[in-house]
Scaffold this active site. Structure first.
Site, PDB file in Angstrom:
ATOM      1  N   GLU A 148      -7.472  -5.632  22.082  1.00  0.00           N
ATOM      2  CA  GLU A 148      -6.965  -5.327  24.177  1.00  0.00           C
ATOM      3  C   GLU A 148      -5.969  -4.015  24.259  1.00  0.00           C
ATOM      4  O   GLU A 148      -5.938  -4.044  25.913  1.00  0.00           O
ATOM      5  CB  GLU A 148      -5.068  -6.148  24.326  1.00  0.00           C
ATOM      6  CG  GLU A 148      -5.469  -7.456  23.659  1.00  0.00           C
ATOM      7  CD  GLU A 148      -4.248  -8.289  23.934  1.00  0.00           C
ATOM      8  OE1 GLU A 148      -3.573  -8.105  25.040  1.00  0.00           O
ATOM      9  OE2 GLU A 148      -3.705  -9.723  23.548  1.00  0.00           O
TER      10      GLU A 148
ATOM     11  N   ASN B   7     -13.006 -14.914  26.248  1.00  0.00           N
ATOM     12  CA  ASN B   7     -11.503 -15.188  27.043  1.00  0.00           C
ATOM     13  C   ASN B   7     -11.440 -15.620  28.156  1.00  0.00           C
ATOM     14  O   ASN B   7     -12.220 -16.977  27.615  1.00  0.00           O
ATOM     15  CB  ASN B   7     -10.648 -13.566  27.324  1.00  0.00           C
ATOM     16  CG  ASN B   7      -9.448 -12.891  27.995  1.00  0.00           C
ATOM     17  OD1 ASN B   7      -8.948 -14.453  26.846  1.00  0.00           O
ATOM     18  ND2 ASN B   7      -8.929 -13.089  28.780  1.00  0.00           N
TER      19      ASN B   7
ATOM     20  N   GLU C 222      -3.783 -21.397  28.026  1.00  0.00           N
ATOM     21  CA  GLU C 222      -4.550 -20.707  29.567  1.00  0.00           C
ATOM     22  C   GLU C 222      -5.686 -21.788  29.442  1.00  0.00           C
ATOM     23  O   GLU C 222      -5.448 -22.594  28.892  1.00  0.00           O
ATOM     24  CB  GLU C 222      -5.684 -19.627  28.365  1.00  0.00           C
ATOM     25  CG  GLU C 222      -4.753 -18.385  28.101  1.00  0.00           C
ATOM     26  CD  GLU C 222      -5.392 -17.479  29.170  1.00  0.00           C
ATOM     27  OE1 GLU C 222      -5.627 -17.738  30.488  1.00  0.00           O
ATOM     28  OE2 GLU C 222      -4.828 -16.094  29.721  1.00  0.00           O
TER      29      GLU C 222
ATOM     30  N   ARG D 112     -13.726 -11.301  20.794  1.00  0.00           N
ATOM     31  CA  ARG D 112     -13.231 -12.602  21.350  1.00  0.00           C
ATOM     32  C   ARG D 112     -13.316 -12.720  22.952  1.00  0.00           C
ATOM     33  O   ARG D 112     -13.356 -11.970  24.019  1.00  0.00           O
ATOM     34  CB  ARG D 112     -12.177 -13.071  20.591  1.00  0.00           C
ATOM     35  CG  ARG D 112     -11.524 -12.601  21.988  1.00  0.00           C
ATOM     36  CD  ARG D 112      -9.610 -13.770  21.362  1.00  0.00           C
ATOM     37  NE  ARG D 112      -8.344 -13.728  21.843  1.00  0.00           N
ATOM     38  CZ  ARG D 112      -8.367 -13.488  23.225  1.00  0.00           C
ATOM     39  NH1 ARG D 112      -8.793 -14.494  23.994  1.00  0.00           N
ATOM     40  NH2 ARG D 112      -6.759 -13.378  23.786  1.00  0.00           N
TER      41      ARG D 112
ATOM     42  N   ASP E  59      -3.906 -11.505  35.809  1.00  0.00           N
ATOM     43  CA  ASP E  59      -4.319 -13.069  34.381  1.00  0.00           C
ATOM     44  C   ASP E  59      -5.804 -13.638  34.975  1.00  0.00           C
ATOM     45  O   ASP E  59      -7.315 -12.875  35.852  1.00  0.00           O
ATOM     46  CB  ASP E  59      -3.712 -13.186  33.645  1.00  0.00           C
ATOM     47  CG  ASP E  59      -4.223 -13.713  32.259  1.00  0.00           C
ATOM     48  OD1 ASP E  59      -5.215 -13.640  32.128  1.00  0.00           O
ATOM     49  OD2 ASP E  59      -3.206 -13.490  31.344  1.00  0.00           O
TER      50      ASP E  59
ATOM     51  N   ASN F 107     -10.924 -10.919  32.385  1.00  0.00           N
ATOM     52  CA  ASN F 107     -10.179 -12.496  32.658  1.00  0.00           C
ATOM     53  C   ASN F 107     -10.557 -13.210  34.135  1.00  0.00           C
ATOM     54  O   ASN F 107     -11.487 -13.083  34.076  1.00  0.00           O
ATOM     55  CB  ASN F 107      -8.506 -11.869  33.420  1.00  0.00           C
ATOM     56  CG  ASN F 107      -7.753 -12.016  31.612  1.00  0.00           C
ATOM     57  OD1 ASN F 107      -8.000 -13.277  30.976  1.00  0.00           O
ATOM     58  ND2 ASN F 107      -6.431 -11.389  30.986  1.00  0.00           N
TER      59      ASN F 107
HETATM   60  C1  BGC Z   1      -5.160 -12.593  27.246  1.00  0.00           C
HETATM   61  C2  BGC Z   1      -4.139 -12.281  26.003  1.00  0.00           C
HETATM   62  C3  BGC Z   1      -3.626 -10.918  27.413  1.00  0.00           C
HETATM   63  C4  BGC Z   1      -3.438 -10.911  28.623  1.00  0.00           C
HETATM   64  C5  BGC Z   1      -2.833  -9.964  29.471  1.00  0.00           C
HETATM   65  C6  BGC Z   1      -5.151 -12.768  28.204  1.00  0.00           C
HETATM   66  O1  BGC Z   1      -6.335 -13.238  29.730  1.00  0.00           O
HETATM   67  O2  BGC Z   1      -5.810 -14.206  26.470  1.00  0.00           O
HETATM   68  O3  BGC Z   1      -4.906 -11.869  24.952  1.00  0.00           O
HETATM   69  O4  BGC Z   1      -2.973  -9.964  26.519  1.00  0.00           O
HETATM   70  O5  BGC Z   1      -4.465 -12.122  29.364  1.00  0.00           O
HETATM   71  O6  BGC Z   1      -4.138  -9.563  29.834  1.00  0.00           O
HETATM   72 CA    CA Z   2      -6.742 -15.057  30.761  1.00  0.00          CA
END
Ligand code: BGC
Ligand code: CA
Length: 286
Positions: free
Chosen positions: A121, A102, A17, A100, A196, A148
């Site tokens: 989530e 992201n 990621e 957490r 994402d 995201n």
């Molecule tokens: C997160 C995942 C999540 C995904 C889809 C990612 O940025 O780290 O945990 O499942 O996005 O939404």
């Molecule tokens: Ca991401």
């Protein structure tokens, strides 16, 4: 239009990621969120170095002073890439152990935006924060489920933002002088998987990773139209960033999550020669 992606780094990472590009050092930073690792990849030499950290790490971005800025499970930290030492900055979510950090990215002025998500989530307990250049922290958005992709238009007057489960890309008017956002509206709706990570190019178009959608797509946010696609042999495509010597190569990260029996490259990193220059990765500047 369809672009062809090439494998550039085969990895067994779980949640590959958060790629960012260091224009001075020509290095790609990326994270394995769940394996708690920050990686430094040199595409010219094909060398990847990993630094183990002690918590989930959602994003790693370069700073003007050379260390990396991390958004982790328990807040913001600087990482010294020479010795792996972490220096704690602050945690705006001390009271939310079920969240957490992201994805995160710097704006053109050197502020760091990063958002949170619930570990399950599904609860909308996340938020988007801005770590200012003086290291104070400001909450920008609330009631986020999975914070995201973040990107800015080339003139920096628009900020784009993805809260994945909404399946939307929203735009805001952006004021680079103050870092304030206003006038939220939806500009793109994604149907294949969920959106994402995201980045923008010098023509003002957006490149969006489809988690569950086997691709990165290029969109015109002014017309809400998909204009190109990069198909990938991995279902969960997590993010992308422009890099390379001429900033015209798109680096794409993927995840090795769920049933990946028939996806030998799940978790790996791909690259596409787009012929279009990206908007650069801005560095954090304190
Ligand atoms: C997160 C995942 C999540 C995904 C889809 C990612 O940025 O780290 O945990 O499942 O996005 O939404
Ligand atoms: Ca991401």
């Amino acid at each position: 239009m369809n672009y062809k992606a090439e494998l550039i780094l085969k990895t067994d990472s779980i949640l590959t990621e958060g790629p960012s590009w260091d224009e001075d050092k020509k290095l790609l930073y990326w994270v394995d969120i769940e394996d708690k690792k920050v990686h430094i990849f040199d595409p010219q030499r094909s060398v990847d170095k990993e630094i183990k950290v002690d918590q989930y790490v959602g994003a790693a971005v370069p700073t003007r002073s050379g260390e990396l800025l991390l958004a982790m499970k328990n807040g913001f930290y600087f990482l010294n890439v020479e010795d792996g030492r972490l220096t704690f900055i602050c945690n705006p979510e001390n009271d939310k152990p079920y969240n957490r950090f992201n994805d995160g990215k710097c704006d053109c002025m050197g502020r760091f935006f990063a958002g949170t998500m619930s570990l399950n989530e599904t609860d909308p307990t996340g938020a988007l924060y801005c770590l200012e250049k003086d290291m104070t922290i400001r909450k920008v958005l609330e009631n986020v489920t999975i914070s995201n992709g973040i990107a800015w238009s080339p003139d920096n007057k628009t900020m784009y933002y993805i809260d994945s489960p909404t399946k939307r890309v929203d735009a805001f008017d952006y004021d680079p002088k103050t870092g304030n956002v206003s006038n939220r509206r939806t500009v793109i709706v994604i149907e294949e998987g969920v959106p994402d990570g995201m980045t923008s190019d010098s023509e003002g178009m957006l490149w969006i990773a489809h988690w569950g959608g086997w691709q990165v797509s290029r969109w015109d946010p002014y017309r809400g139209k998909k204009i190109a696609s990069v198909k990938l042999p991995v279902e969960k495509v997590s993010s992308c960033v422009f890099g390379g010597v001429d900033l015209d190569e798109l680096y794409i990260t993927t995840a090795r999550k769920g049933d990946v029996k028939n996806q030998p490259y799940a978790g790996s990193i791909f690259v596409v020669k787009t012929g279009i220059k990206g908007v650069p990765t801005y560095k954090y500047c304190r």
